[in-house]
Write a protein that holds these residues in place. Structure first.
Motif, mmCIF file in Angstrom:
data_model
loop_
_atom_site.group_PDB
_atom_site.id
_atom_site.type_symbol
_atom_site.label_atom_id
_atom_site.label_comp_id
_atom_site.label_asym_id
_atom_site.label_seq_id
_atom_site.Cartn_x
_atom_site.Cartn_y
_atom_site.Cartn_z
ATOM 1 N N GLY A 1 0.790 -1.229 0.000
ATOM 2 C CA GLY A 1 0.000 0.000 0.000
ATOM 3 C C GLY A 1 0.823 1.281 0.000
ATOM 4 O O GLY A 1 0.268 2.376 -0.052
ATOM 5 N N LEU A 2 2.142 1.175 0.052
ATOM 6 C CA LEU A 2 3.029 2.346 0.028
ATOM 7 C C LEU A 2 3.576 2.514 -1.379
ATOM 8 O O LEU A 2 4.178 1.586 -1.929
ATOM 9 N N ILE A 3 3.386 3.696 -1.957
ATOM 10 C CA ILE A 3 3.892 3.991 -3.294
ATOM 11 C C ILE A 3 5.315 4.506 -3.169
ATOM 12 O O ILE A 3 5.578 5.455 -2.431
ATOM 13 N N LEU A 4 6.238 3.864 -3.878
ATOM 14 C CA LEU A 4 7.639 4.277 -3.910
ATOM 15 C C LEU A 4 7.907 4.864 -5.288
ATOM 16 O O LEU A 4 7.659 4.207 -6.298
ATOM 17 N N ARG A 5 8.390 6.110 -5.325
ATOM 18 C CA ARG A 5 8.707 6.718 -6.617
ATOM 19 C C ARG A 5 9.804 7.754 -6.437
ATOM 20 O O ARG A 5 10.069 8.196 -5.323
ATOM 21 N N HIS A 6 10.419 8.125 -7.542
ATOM 22 C CA HIS A 6 11.517 9.079 -7.490
ATOM 23 C C HIS A 6 11.035 10.467 -7.061
ATOM 24 O O HIS A 6 11.613 11.073 -6.164
ATOM 25 N N GLU A 7 10.003 10.978 -7.707
ATOM 26 C CA GLU A 7 9.512 12.328 -7.409
ATOM 27 C C GLU A 7 8.056 12.281 -6.983
ATOM 28 O O GLU A 7 7.237 11.623 -7.623
ATOM 29 N N ALA A 8 7.742 13.000 -5.905
ATOM 30 C CA ALA A 8 6.371 13.042 -5.389
ATOM 31 C C ALA A 8 5.409 13.559 -6.454
ATOM 32 O O ALA A 8 5.743 14.461 -7.223
ATOM 33 N N VAL A 9 4.219 12.980 -6.477
ATOM 34 C CA VAL A 9 3.160 13.395 -7.392
ATOM 35 C C VAL A 9 2.139 14.186 -6.569
ATOM 36 O O VAL A 9 1.550 13.640 -5.629
ATOM 37 N N PRO A 10 1.934 15.464 -6.889
ATOM 38 C CA PRO A 10 1.080 16.318 -6.056
ATOM 39 C C PRO A 10 -0.319 15.784 -5.781
ATOM 40 O O PRO A 10 -0.821 15.913 -4.673
ATOM 41 N N ASP A 11 -0.970 15.166 -6.757
ATOM 42 C CA ASP A 11 -2.355 14.727 -6.547
ATOM 43 C C ASP A 11 -2.461 13.281 -6.065
ATOM 44 O O ASP A 11 -3.558 12.733 -5.982
#
Length: 106
Positions: free
Chosen positions: A17-27
């Motif tokens: 349930g945790l999204i891991l990504r390089h750059e945060a997505v505002p929405d």
């Protein structure tokens, strides 16, 4: 894309349930862990300018600081970071046995 170490390179991953990504997505409304901005908190303390790497956290987002010595750092209150995490975010600085919290934007 296949990594040289045998793994698979992806733009993002979801782990329990945790999204891991390089750059945060505002929405993004799901819990999210990202990097990219390398936040630093800059303060004036006793007439001196002090800068410390920090985490930036909101209700569902956490941006990690840079851990390398040669990396830069974007001010934690920079409009791009605030846009990515939303209003009400805090800069978090671990110090010895405490966690210092600084509100970034109302």
């Amino acid at each position: 894309m296949v990594d040289r170490c045998g793994g698979v390179v992806v733009d993002e991953a979801e782990v329990d349930g945790l999204i891991l990504r390089h750059e945060a997505v505002p929405d993004e409304v799901r819990p999210e862990l990202s990097g990219h901005f390398h936040p630093k908190l800059r303060l004036r303390v006793r007439g001196r300018s002090v800068s410390r790497r920090c985490f930036v956290a909101s209700a569902c987002k956490l941006i990690l600081p840079a851990f390398g010595a040669l990396t830069g750092g974007l001010d934690a209150a920079h409009p791009e970071i605030v846009r990515a995490v939303g209003r009400g975010a805090e800069a978090l600085i671990p110090v010895e046995d405490r966690l210092l919290r600084f509100r970034l934007a109302a």
